[in-house]
Write an enzyme that holds these catalytic residues in place. Sequence first.
Site, PDB file in Angstrom:
ATOM      1  N   GLU A   1     -10.370   2.870  -2.725  1.00  0.00           N
ATOM      2  CA  GLU A   1     -10.886   3.161  -1.413  1.00  0.00           C
ATOM      3  C   GLU A   1     -11.501   4.436  -1.145  1.00  0.00           C
ATOM      4  OE1 GLU A   1      -7.617   3.923   1.772  1.00  0.00           O
ATOM      5  OE2 GLU A   1      -6.897   2.301   0.573  1.00  0.00           O
TER       6      GLU A   1
ATOM      7  N   HIS B   1      -0.447   4.472  -0.046  1.00  0.00           N
ATOM      8  CA  HIS B   1      -1.242   5.468   0.408  1.00  0.00           C
ATOM      9  C   HIS B   1      -1.116   6.706   0.014  1.00  0.00           C
ATOM     10  CE1 HIS B   1      -2.807   3.220   4.001  1.00  0.00           C
ATOM     11  NE2 HIS B   1      -1.342   2.619   4.169  1.00  0.00           N
TER      12      HIS B   1
ATOM     13  N   ASP C   1     -14.986   0.642  -0.984  1.00  0.00           N
ATOM     14  CA  ASP C   1     -15.228   0.467   0.460  1.00  0.00           C
ATOM     15  C   ASP C   1     -16.853   0.749   0.651  1.00  0.00           C
ATOM     16  OD1 ASP C   1     -15.976   0.802   3.174  1.00  0.00           O
ATOM     17  OD2 ASP C   1     -13.648   1.112   3.349  1.00  0.00           O
TER      18      ASP C   1
ATOM     19  N   ASP D   1       0.870  -1.206   0.087  1.00  0.00           N
ATOM     20  CA  ASP D   1      -0.039  -0.062   0.171  1.00  0.00           C
ATOM     21  C   ASP D   1       0.805   1.314  -0.198  1.00  0.00           C
ATOM     22  OD1 ASP D   1      -2.129   1.924   0.301  1.00  0.00           O
ATOM     23  OD2 ASP D   1      -2.845   0.962   1.796  1.00  0.00           O
TER      24      ASP D   1
ATOM     25  N   HIS E   1     -12.213  -2.593   0.045  1.00  0.00           N
ATOM     26  CA  HIS E   1     -11.453  -2.315   1.017  1.00  0.00           C
ATOM     27  C   HIS E   1     -12.303  -2.315   2.474  1.00  0.00           C
ATOM     28  CE1 HIS E   1     -10.324   1.768   3.452  1.00  0.00           C
ATOM     29  NE2 HIS E   1      -9.117   1.150   3.091  1.00  0.00           N
TER      30      HIS E   1
ATOM     31  N   GLU F   1      -1.018  -0.599  -4.150  1.00  0.00           N
ATOM     32  CA  GLU F   1      -2.327   0.079  -4.012  1.00  0.00           C
ATOM     33  C   GLU F   1      -2.060   1.527  -3.817  1.00  0.00           C
ATOM     34  OE1 GLU F   1      -5.291   0.168  -0.200  1.00  0.00           O
ATOM     35  OE2 GLU F   1      -4.264  -1.745  -0.555  1.00  0.00           O
TER      36      GLU F   1
END
Length: 382
Positions: A236, A186, A258, A184, A285, A210
């Site tokens: 997400e 982020h 999500d 991830d 997510h 991700e």
Amino acid sequence: MKITRVETFAVPPRWLFCRIETDDGLVGWGEPVVEGRAETVRTAVHELADQFLVGADPSRIEDLWQVMTKGSFYRGGPVLSSAVAGIDQALWDIAGKALGAPVHRLLGGPVRERARAYSWVGGDEPAAVRDQVAAQVEAGFTAVKMNASGRMSRLPTVSELDQVAARAEAAREVLGPGRDFAIDFHGRFSTAGAVRAVGVLEPYAPMFVEEPVLPEYTHLLGKVTDSTTLPVATGERLFSRSEVLPALRAGIAVLQPDLSHAGGISETRRIAALAETFDVAIAPHCPLGPLALAASLQLAFCTPNFLIQEQSIGIHYNKGAELLDYVADRSVFRFDEGHLLLPTAPGLGVEIDEKAVRAADGTAGSWHNPLWRHRDGAFAEW
């Protein structure tokens, strides 16, 4: 059947639950929350309840979804879409209980008997990564996810890129070729920085990388996907079909909506169908609570292009409470060789311990994500 009451409960560690009651005694539960903005979403839930829900027929799920999302001049955004998401989950829960069937059967029935899940690992140093990945392998998981890095420069230095590679190398050494890890980002890198970082990860073949760029830079995502053979994932922080479409067109391989943010079961079902037309897999997510996970699983079991499920049991965000603390029957979330089994109970398939939820309401405090800056002072993802 009419909706008579809508309640919300802010519970540790950082979750918001929604309870919808009907005049014939049926109760549905959902999880509407934006992490760090639970009270804001709570207000939105009650505004929607007062305006559209109380007195309405809960079986009109699609009509209520359309009214809640399109009945106002200002539409969309994470707060409103998350409020709608939790309400939508609760309405599907009521529908399943009224008909005596799990939600996945109302959506066409299961296409699999178990759903693969991954577990989060932390560790800023390769040695810690090795230990934590090994613990998840011992627990039976066949896949883990980890952060690519801590705080980064916008354009990573050679030393920072070496650290990204070292973590990935440590994970691969423990997992071997038969298990998977995802990384991830982020959104902590600039687009150019993400391209460089993805390049150093190629030898370790992560299952996917991700959110290499922030959602506001989705128009640049194609630069990352075009630069690598690694599968790229995002989603997400994209909350509707119209928001995920540019990411799909950019060439991602995995979409991560999500169900507590992207309009609930109703909209995420449509998002998954849209992704299927791009040959893109779905990996919902879900670093949240039991209702978000239960809703995600209902979708996972009836969605052909489902890949893997995130879940938050033992995740580092869970301070003060755990996912299973609010569940009456914990066997619903029992893992079998790194997979979750087909839920068979009506509705969302999970029985909430209402006494525990009511006792915990208001004790969560105010969780907010840490404020991070890049080394040059510009704001970064946390």
